[in-house]
Write an enzyme that holds these catalytic residues in place. Structure first.
Site, PDB file in Angstrom:
ATOM      1  N   TYR A   1      16.276  29.877   9.271  1.00  0.00           N
ATOM      2  CA  TYR A   1      15.073  30.590   9.705  1.00  0.00           C
ATOM      3  C   TYR A   1      14.923  30.520  11.218  1.00  0.00           C
ATOM      4  O   TYR A   1      15.115  29.457  11.813  1.00  0.00           O
ATOM      5  CB  TYR A   1      13.827  29.962   9.074  1.00  0.00           C
TER       6      TYR A   1
ATOM      7  N   LYS B   1       0.845  -1.196   0.000  1.00  0.00           N
ATOM      8  CA  LYS B   1       0.000   0.000   0.000  1.00  0.00           C
ATOM      9  C   LYS B   1       0.886   1.254   0.000  1.00  0.00           C
ATOM     10  O   LYS B   1       2.087   1.164   0.269  1.00  0.00           O
ATOM     11  CB  LYS B   1      -0.917  -0.019   1.222  1.00  0.00           C
TER      12      LYS B   1
HETATM   13  C1  LIG Z   1      -0.563  -1.750   6.707  1.00  0.00           C
HETATM   14  C2  LIG Z   1      -1.161  -3.009   7.144  1.00  0.00           C
HETATM   15  C3  LIG Z   1      -0.355  -4.112   7.409  1.00  0.00           C
HETATM   16  C4  LIG Z   1       1.153  -4.056   7.391  1.00  0.00           C
HETATM   17  O1  LIG Z   1       1.584  -3.387   8.569  1.00  0.00           O
HETATM   18  P1  LIG Z   1       3.120  -3.268   8.923  1.00  0.00           P
HETATM   19  O2  LIG Z   1       3.127  -2.738  10.299  1.00  0.00           O
HETATM   20  O3  LIG Z   1       3.713  -2.290   7.949  1.00  0.00           O
HETATM   21  O4  LIG Z   1       3.705  -4.609   8.763  1.00  0.00           O
HETATM   22  C5  LIG Z   1      -0.980  -5.309   7.721  1.00  0.00           C
HETATM   23  N1  LIG Z   1      -2.329  -5.401   7.766  1.00  0.00           N
HETATM   24  C6  LIG Z   1      -3.126  -4.340   7.545  1.00  0.00           C
HETATM   25  C7  LIG Z   1      -4.602  -4.512   7.642  1.00  0.00           C
HETATM   26  C8  LIG Z   1      -2.581  -3.118   7.233  1.00  0.00           C
HETATM   27  O5  LIG Z   1      -3.387  -2.072   7.016  1.00  0.00           O
END
Ligand SMILES: *Cc1c(COP(=O)(O)O)cnc(C)c1O
Length: 376
Positions: free
Chosen positions: A263, A35
């Site tokens: 800044y 994702k």
């Molecule tokens: C993002 C996500 C994961 C992976 O999580 P990590 O902490 O990056 O391993 C697994 N299951 C779901 C439902 C997620 O949204």
């Protein structure tokens, strides 16, 4: 010449980290969670290195489409399911498996016309209180799905809120076991933190004996981040960094005591010192909240940022290099996180994130579109 900033993706490290997941959960299949454009790495860039996974999990239908365009024929799971009824047409067309976490999604499925029944992952809210059916509602949801001709296989999933922390997973595992007891179907529970810390925890379910269950869902650990930093570093878990954000010095200033930098004049020199100016700022995704003292590598030597991060530049203390007699000037290599190409010195993204009050996940995902990428 373009600005010298560059994000390098290390495919050998991605392969290695995937192998580590297999080693920890040898009896489970592995979803590579890609994702957010593979946590900012780029789906297309990571695909070759991660195609050894059993499936890809994500939540954006356009990203699923991109995976199919790469000719990935294997499983793709939509972790949040569909957002509106017509998304189900995309699921049918691309053969996407999808989470079902609310009654509305079941209503949409019931109204969906498809030749090909869908595989769904029924999501239990076991305590995170984000998505999913509460334990008392799970069986009714399962019965509705089970009666639909649009659905063939029903699997079960849940997500942990504290796999990386002190509260742990016990309460959620108990809720999952009770809610899914004697319902047939595959199960998936573990994110990276659970894979690393709890994968051998017993699970009394159907046909599986540990939390690894049928599938694990690995995200951050694939990308070489430690989900429980600073308790553990990525190195402690045998993970390698998959992204290096590098740039160069484009300016050098000689400061006298009392001179300030950047800044708001938040840094004041106490003695004569040289300051390097790096072509990297918050418009590249570097966190503006990184205060004076955030670690950074110049010519492979660890030093610190000073003053405020500005949009296109930030400043570094060159004193450690000058004291060690390491030459540094315009054009010197800077590593914001990752591995120094010239010396092999590593600077963990988790350490940089921690200094900026955030987590490695956010830094990876935030690398800006103006930053060019290199796949190696
Ligand atoms: C993002 C996500 C994961 C992976 O999580 P990590 O902490 O990056 O391993 C697994 N299951 C779901 C439902 C997620 O949204």
């Amino acid at each position: 010449m373009p600005r010298p900033i560059l994000a390098t993706i290390h495919s050998a490290a991605l392969r290695h980290n995937l192998g580590q997941a297999r080693r920890r959960a040898p009896d489970a299949r592995v979803w590579a969670v890609v994702k957010a454009n593979a946590y900012g790495h780029g789906i297309e860039r990571c695909f070759e290195a991660l195609r050894g996974a059993d499936g890809f999990a994500l939540l954006d239908l356009a990203e699923a489409e991109r995976l199919r365009a790469l000719d990935w024929r294997g499983p793709i799971l939509l972790l949040e399911g569909v957002f509106e009824p017509r998304d189900l047409e995309t699921c049918s067309r691309l053969n996407l498996w999808h989470a079902v976490h609310c009654d509305e999604q079941i209503d949409w499925l019931a109204a969906h016309k498809t030749q090909q029944p869908h595989r769904v992952f029924l999501k239990l809210n076991s305590g995170m209180n984000r998505l999913g059916f509460r334990p008392a509602a799970l069986r009714a949801a399962w019965s509705r799905l089970n009666a639909l001709p649009q659905v063939d296989e029903i699997s079960f999933m849940t997500h942990f809120s504290d796999a990386d922390g002190t509260r742990g997973i016990g309460h959620q595992v108990a809720a999952f076991e009770a809610a899914t007891a004697d319902l047939a179907g595959e199960r998936t529970l573990c994110n990276s933190a659970a894979i690393l810390r709890h994968v051998d925890h017993p699970l009394r379910g159907v046909g599986v004996s540990t939390l690894a269950a049928d599938w694990v869902r690995e995200g951050i650990a694939l990308y070489g981040g430690a989900p429980d930093y600073p308790e553990h570093t990525a190195g402690d878990w045998g993970l390698r960094p998959t992204m290096t954000l590098s740039s160069r010095l484009i300016g050098v200033q000689q400061l006298q005591p009392g001179d300030t930098v950047g800044y708001g004049s938040t840094f004041t020199a106490e003695r004569p010192m040289r300051v390097g100016v790096v072509a990297c700022g918050y418009a590249d995704g570097y966190p503006r909240h990184a205060a004076t003292g955030t670690p950074i590598l110049v010519a492979g030597v660890r030093t610190r940022t000073i003053g405020r991060v500005s949009m296109d530049m930030l400043a570094v203390d060159l004193s450690p290099l000058d004291e060690a007699g390491v030459p540094a000037g315009i054009g010197s290599e800077v590593v914001l996180w990752g591995v120094s190409p010239s010396t092999g010195t590593a600077l963990s993204i988790d350490e940089v994130a921690c200094a900026a009050g955030t987590i490695g996940y956010e830094l990876m995902c935030a690398v800006a579109s103006r930053v060019p990428y290199l796949l190696e």
